[in-house]
Design a protein around this motif. Structure first.
Motif, PDB file in Angstrom:
ATOM      1  N   GLN A 290      43.415  33.664  32.845  1.00  0.00           N
ATOM      2  CA  GLN A 290      43.731  34.261  31.286  1.00  0.00           C
ATOM      3  C   GLN A 290      44.680  33.855  30.514  1.00  0.00           C
ATOM      4  O   GLN A 290      45.459  33.329  30.727  1.00  0.00           O
TER       5      GLN A 290
ATOM      6  N   PHE B  64      38.703  33.013  31.717  1.00  0.00           N
ATOM      7  CA  PHE B  64      37.819  31.962  32.565  1.00  0.00           C
ATOM      8  C   PHE B  64      37.484  32.584  33.792  1.00  0.00           C
ATOM      9  O   PHE B  64      38.446  32.831  34.439  1.00  0.00           O
ATOM     10  N   GLN B  65      36.223  32.803  33.978  1.00  0.00           N
ATOM     11  CA  GLN B  65      35.665  33.363  35.418  1.00  0.00           C
ATOM     12  C   GLN B  65      35.280  32.100  36.158  1.00  0.00           C
ATOM     13  O   GLN B  65      34.290  31.361  36.016  1.00  0.00           O
ATOM     14  N   ARG B  66      36.205  31.796  37.048  1.00  0.00           N
ATOM     15  CA  ARG B  66      35.920  30.379  37.891  1.00  0.00           C
ATOM     16  C   ARG B  66      34.506  30.264  38.548  1.00  0.00           C
ATOM     17  O   ARG B  66      33.885  29.436  38.556  1.00  0.00           O
TER      18      ARG B  66
ATOM     19  N   LEU C 169      41.475  35.113  26.281  1.00  0.00           N
ATOM     20  CA  LEU C 169      40.305  34.312  26.852  1.00  0.00           C
ATOM     21  C   LEU C 169      40.530  34.847  28.499  1.00  0.00           C
ATOM     22  O   LEU C 169      41.679  34.408  28.957  1.00  0.00           O
TER      23      LEU C 169
ATOM     24  N   THR D 189      33.552  31.382  29.868  1.00  0.00           N
ATOM     25  CA  THR D 189      34.982  32.024  29.361  1.00  0.00           C
ATOM     26  C   THR D 189      34.297  33.155  28.375  1.00  0.00           C
ATOM     27  O   THR D 189      33.560  33.117  27.477  1.00  0.00           O
ATOM     28  N   HIS D 190      35.238  34.221  28.688  1.00  0.00           N
ATOM     29  CA  HIS D 190      34.893  35.391  27.903  1.00  0.00           C
ATOM     30  C   HIS D 190      36.176  35.641  26.916  1.00  0.00           C
ATOM     31  O   HIS D 190      37.250  35.439  27.474  1.00  0.00           O
TER      32      HIS D 190
END
Length: 92
Positions: A15, A25-27, A23, A32-33
């Protein structure tokens, strides 16, 4: 019976606050949301626990001054449904 939810494990997310947005980021997906409040607070409040929307609202109320006239659990439930569609939270 209330639906149960689990957030993505904290080590699966990076985050980064960016002004009024965050932002995330989902590994696992590489996506990236860009999210706004209260999403980061909801994810943090959930930690690695399995919770109902009411449980999450209760945890948030200990950190934030939630208005008595607003049904916080309904608002949290709406956000959890949105977060499920993004893959940041799952129903269990």
């Amino acid at each position: 019976m209330s639906q149960l939810y689990r957030a993505t494990a904290p080590d699966g997310l990076i985050q980064h606050p960016l002004d009024s947005m965050t932002l995330i980021f989902q590994r696992s997906s590489g996506i990236t949301h860009m999210v706004a409040d209260p999403v980061p607070a909801i994810i943090e409040a959930m930690a690695e626990d399995i919770l109902t929307a009411a449980d999450v609202a209760q945890r948030l109320s200990s950190s934030f001054d939630l208005e008595d006239t607003v049904d916080a659990a309904d608002i949290v439930l709406a956000r959890l449904v949105e977060l499920c569609s993004l893959g940041l939270v799952e129903q269990v």
